[in-house]
Design a protein around this motif. Structure first.
Motif, PDB file in Angstrom:
ATOM      1  N   GLY A 192      26.551 -15.418 -44.802  1.00  0.00           N
ATOM      2  CA  GLY A 192      26.849 -16.240 -45.795  1.00  0.00           C
ATOM      3  C   GLY A 192      28.072 -16.114 -46.376  1.00  0.00           C
ATOM      4  N   PHE A 193      28.656 -16.814 -47.651  1.00  0.00           N
ATOM      5  CA  PHE A 193      29.882 -16.479 -48.360  1.00  0.00           C
ATOM      6  C   PHE A 193      29.640 -16.594 -49.989  1.00  0.00           C
ATOM      7  N   LEU A 194      30.303 -15.572 -50.473  1.00  0.00           N
ATOM      8  CA  LEU A 194      30.307 -15.695 -51.869  1.00  0.00           C
ATOM      9  C   LEU A 194      31.713 -16.713 -52.301  1.00  0.00           C
ATOM     10  N   GLY A 195      31.182 -17.445 -52.981  1.00  0.00           N
ATOM     11  CA  GLY A 195      32.536 -18.462 -53.328  1.00  0.00           C
ATOM     12  C   GLY A 195      32.972 -17.832 -54.594  1.00  0.00           C
ATOM     13  N   VAL A 196      34.492 -18.044 -54.909  1.00  0.00           N
ATOM     14  CA  VAL A 196      35.146 -17.751 -55.984  1.00  0.00           C
ATOM     15  C   VAL A 196      35.910 -18.818 -56.567  1.00  0.00           C
ATOM     16  N   ALA A 201      39.393 -20.233 -68.786  1.00  0.00           N
ATOM     17  CA  ALA A 201      38.456 -19.742 -69.739  1.00  0.00           C
ATOM     18  C   ALA A 201      37.636 -18.697 -69.092  1.00  0.00           C
ATOM     19  N   ASN A 202      37.356 -18.727 -67.731  1.00  0.00           N
ATOM     20  CA  ASN A 202      36.918 -17.729 -66.850  1.00  0.00           C
ATOM     21  C   ASN A 202      37.793 -17.359 -65.733  1.00  0.00           C
ATOM     22  N   ILE A 203      38.347 -16.451 -65.687  1.00  0.00           N
ATOM     23  CA  ILE A 203      39.091 -16.013 -64.785  1.00  0.00           C
ATOM     24  C   ILE A 203      38.794 -16.388 -63.491  1.00  0.00           C
ATOM     25  N   ALA A 204      37.471 -15.763 -63.105  1.00  0.00           N
ATOM     26  CA  ALA A 204      36.931 -15.994 -61.779  1.00  0.00           C
ATOM     27  C   ALA A 204      35.428 -16.163 -62.115  1.00  0.00           C
ATOM     28  N   THR A 205      34.717 -16.976 -61.182  1.00  0.00           N
ATOM     29  CA  THR A 205      33.460 -17.224 -61.193  1.00  0.00           C
ATOM     30  C   THR A 205      32.735 -17.397 -59.943  1.00  0.00           C
ATOM     31  N   THR A 206      31.639 -16.447 -59.525  1.00  0.00           N
ATOM     32  CA  THR A 206      31.232 -16.536 -58.226  1.00  0.00           C
ATOM     33  C   THR A 206      29.930 -17.383 -58.274  1.00  0.00           C
ATOM     34  N   SER A 207      29.762 -17.787 -56.864  1.00  0.00           N
ATOM     35  CA  SER A 207      28.579 -18.454 -56.602  1.00  0.00           C
ATOM     36  C   SER A 207      27.365 -17.868 -56.602  1.00  0.00           C
ATOM     37  N   GLY A 208      27.608 -16.714 -56.828  1.00  0.00           N
ATOM     38  CA  GLY A 208      26.166 -15.612 -57.217  1.00  0.00           C
ATOM     39  C   GLY A 208      25.822 -15.827 -58.700  1.00  0.00           C
ATOM     40  N   LEU A 278      37.869 -18.000 -50.828  1.00  0.00           N
ATOM     41  CA  LEU A 278      38.847 -18.098 -51.994  1.00  0.00           C
ATOM     42  C   LEU A 278      39.427 -19.427 -51.810  1.00  0.00           C
ATOM     43  N   GLU A 279      39.818 -20.170 -52.706  1.00  0.00           N
ATOM     44  CA  GLU A 279      40.466 -21.321 -53.032  1.00  0.00           C
ATOM     45  C   GLU A 279      42.103 -21.182 -52.273  1.00  0.00           C
ATOM     46  N   ASP A 280      42.424 -22.039 -51.277  1.00  0.00           N
ATOM     47  CA  ASP A 280      43.695 -21.781 -50.722  1.00  0.00           C
ATOM     48  C   ASP A 280      44.672 -22.249 -51.973  1.00  0.00           C
ATOM     49  N   LEU A 281      45.292 -21.157 -52.306  1.00  0.00           N
ATOM     50  CA  LEU A 281      46.321 -21.549 -53.456  1.00  0.00           C
ATOM     51  C   LEU A 281      47.425 -22.645 -53.691  1.00  0.00           C
ATOM     52  N   GLN A 282      47.857 -22.675 -52.271  1.00  0.00           N
ATOM     53  CA  GLN A 282      48.990 -23.885 -52.199  1.00  0.00           C
ATOM     54  C   GLN A 282      48.806 -24.968 -53.175  1.00  0.00           C
ATOM     55  N   ASN A 368      30.556 -24.697 -54.189  1.00  0.00           N
ATOM     56  CA  ASN A 368      31.249 -25.580 -53.219  1.00  0.00           C
ATOM     57  C   ASN A 368      31.987 -24.869 -52.480  1.00  0.00           C
ATOM     58  N   ILE A 369      32.689 -23.962 -53.044  1.00  0.00           N
ATOM     59  CA  ILE A 369      33.524 -23.218 -52.276  1.00  0.00           C
ATOM     60  C   ILE A 369      32.860 -22.094 -51.214  1.00  0.00           C
ATOM     61  N   ALA A 370      31.773 -21.720 -51.739  1.00  0.00           N
ATOM     62  CA  ALA A 370      30.985 -20.832 -50.674  1.00  0.00           C
ATOM     63  C   ALA A 370      30.874 -21.814 -49.574  1.00  0.00           C
ATOM     64  N   LEU A 371      30.109 -22.752 -49.989  1.00  0.00           N
ATOM     65  CA  LEU A 371      29.630 -23.923 -48.837  1.00  0.00           C
ATOM     66  C   LEU A 371      31.090 -23.992 -47.760  1.00  0.00           C
ATOM     67  N   ARG A 372      31.999 -24.478 -48.348  1.00  0.00           N
ATOM     68  CA  ARG A 372      33.236 -24.467 -47.474  1.00  0.00           C
ATOM     69  C   ARG A 372      33.629 -23.271 -46.698  1.00  0.00           C
ATOM     70  N   GLY A 373      33.458 -22.241 -47.228  1.00  0.00           N
ATOM     71  CA  GLY A 373      33.593 -21.022 -46.731  1.00  0.00           C
ATOM     72  C   GLY A 373      32.909 -20.985 -45.365  1.00  0.00           C
ATOM     73  N   VAL A 374      31.517 -21.431 -45.470  1.00  0.00           N
ATOM     74  CA  VAL A 374      30.774 -21.241 -44.349  1.00  0.00           C
ATOM     75  C   VAL A 374      31.238 -22.007 -42.929  1.00  0.00           C
ATOM     76  N   THR A 375      31.745 -23.290 -43.573  1.00  0.00           N
ATOM     77  CA  THR A 375      32.177 -24.163 -42.751  1.00  0.00           C
ATOM     78  C   THR A 375      33.485 -23.771 -42.074  1.00  0.00           C
ATOM     79  N   GLY A 376      34.359 -23.337 -42.848  1.00  0.00           N
ATOM     80  CA  GLY A 376      35.598 -22.835 -42.484  1.00  0.00           C
ATOM     81  C   GLY A 376      35.659 -21.738 -41.592  1.00  0.00           C
ATOM     82  N   TRP A 377      34.602 -20.791 -41.724  1.00  0.00           N
ATOM     83  CA  TRP A 377      34.412 -19.569 -40.936  1.00  0.00           C
ATOM     84  C   TRP A 377      33.802 -20.195 -39.621  1.00  0.00           C
ATOM     85  N   ALA A 378      33.070 -20.962 -39.562  1.00  0.00           N
ATOM     86  CA  ALA A 378      32.484 -21.513 -38.208  1.00  0.00           C
ATOM     87  C   ALA A 378      33.534 -22.169 -37.478  1.00  0.00           C
ATOM     88  N   VAL A 379      34.399 -23.115 -38.165  1.00  0.00           N
ATOM     89  CA  VAL A 379      35.472 -23.617 -37.367  1.00  0.00           C
ATOM     90  C   VAL A 379      36.414 -22.573 -36.810  1.00  0.00           C
TER      91      VAL A 379
END
Ligand SMILES: [Zn+2]
Length: 387
Positions: A192-196, A201-208, A278-282, A368-379
């Motif tokens: 699984g993935f930890l989404g960030v 206000a919050n510099i970083a928030t994790t899916s945990g 991680l979010e693609d920062l582009q 949501n970022i974590a979920l996309r991480g799972v998909t992105g990794w699989a692809v």
């Protein structure tokens, strides 16, 4: 297995006598470099080997440099011109014919008296247990120059330091910057993935569900903005100097905050066997612009830094990292996928108008970022298998 380059910066605590020798040395090597640079510019000789033939003997005598130090001066100048010429070629110094580009071409590079200077193992040796270095100076070899370092830094230096270290003087303080080559671990298949989610206000928030508050950092930035407003009105040299020092202090504080947050996130992922999404920062510049125009540059810079700290700390731990498209992560429901502006009744709350799922807005975005991480990794790994 690759290698992660990491720099370790330690602060030197020289005695007054040692500090005087260091200062005289840095002054001498940089004065020598400026002289070599003028020669290089005038004769159009920029390669290390050619430049050494022209300049080596002269700077050794004129600036009382040891053989090694003289070679480093020449190499530093050659490297500086190589970088400048690459920048000019890549269009980073303005278009052909522009005033800025013409100036860069017409004037030789000048080195500040306190500019960083490289010392190799023959000119600098580390006694890690005693926390001292022995360093060549123009006043002779200085032994037992004390430095401060954390336990972490000492371990890294002992295991991985390679080659040269840079000596530099900044804001009244002495530093050594050592380069370490750290072999990264093979990336483990993530469970699984930890989404960030990155924010203000919050510099970083994790899916945990862990939120890393930006409160302290934002307070520092706010104080700095106030001070800048007052000082900019003055326009005196001392006001400018103070501003510069404050800007550096703020950048150090932000980098330190980012290091701490990155470490905690990577630890959380490693402990749970997850990869990091991680979010693609582009796209982040545009996203943040919509929210707070005046803070765009500062925050996008800081987000990039946090992202790169996470990436290299993850590489060292063998934690997988994927980058995902951050579009609509704040409006989409991480439970049922329903996307609507009205899912966000307030800045901090998420409440799905379709399924009723409620969560802190940043945690929902991180999920949501974590979920996309799972998909992105699989692809990306399906592509690996195909190739
Ligand atoms: Zn929902």
């Amino acid at each position: 297995m690759g290698v992660v380059k990491l720099v370790v910066q330690v602060r030197l605590l020289p005695t007054p006598e040692q500090a005087a020798a260091l200062e005289a040395t840095l002054r001498a090597v940089n004065a020598a470099a400026t002289w070599v640079s003028a020669l290089a510019h005038q004769r159009r000789v920029f390669r290390n080997y050619d430049l050494r033939r022209h300049a080596y003997g002269q700077i050794k005598d004129d600036y009382r440099l040891a053989a090694q130090a003289a070679q480093h001066v020449v190499k530093k100048v050659a490297d500086a011109y190589a970088t400048l010429h690459a920048n000019i070629r890549n269009g980073n110094v303005g278009r052909p014919g522009s005033a800025r580009r013409e100036r860069a071409l017409a004037t030789p590079i000048v080195f500040r008296p306190g500019a960083a200077h490289p010392f190799d193992d023959r000119c600098l040796s580390w006694q890690l247990e005693a926390r001292t270095v022995s360093i060549w100076t123009i006043a002779g070899r200085m032994k037992s120059v004390a430095f401060t370092a954390s336990a972490d830094q000492l371990t890294t230096l002992a295991a991985h330091r390679r080659g040269e270290s840079d000596l530099l003087y900044r804001d009244g303080r002495w530093f050594l910057i050592a380069t370490c080559d750290i072999p990264d671990r093979p990336v483990a298949a993530p469970d699984g993935f930890l989404g960030v989610d990155l924010g203000i206000a919050n510099i970083a928030t994790t899916s945990g569900g862990v939120r890393h508050s930006g409160k302290t950092l934002n307070a520092v930035r706010h104080r700095h903005r106030e001070l800048r407003r007052r000082l900019q009105a003055k326009q005196t040299t001392s006001a400018k100097r103070l501003l510069k020092r404050r800007r550096r202090a703020e950048a150090r504080f932000a980098a330190n905050t980012n290091h701490i947050i990155a470490k905690r996130i990577v630890t959380e992922a490693a402990r749970t066997g997850q990869g990091i999404a991680l979010e693609d920062l582009q796209g982040i510049r545009d996203r943040v612009r919509l929210r707070k125009p005046q803070r765009v540059t500062l925050h996008s810079w800081s987000f990039h830094q946090l992202g790169s700290f996470i990436a290299y700390k993850a590489a060292r731990q063998g934690v997988a990292v994927v980058y995902v498209d951050p579009a609509y992560t704040s409006q989409a429901c991480s439970s049922c996928g329903h996307v609507a502006k009205r899912n966000r009744p307030g800045q901090a709350t998420f409440s799905c108008t379709s399924c009723g799922f409620a969560e802190h807005a940043d945690v929902n975005a991180a999920r949501n970022i974590a979920l996309r991480g799972v998909t992105g990794w699989a692809v990306s790994h399906a592509a690996d298998d195909a190739a």
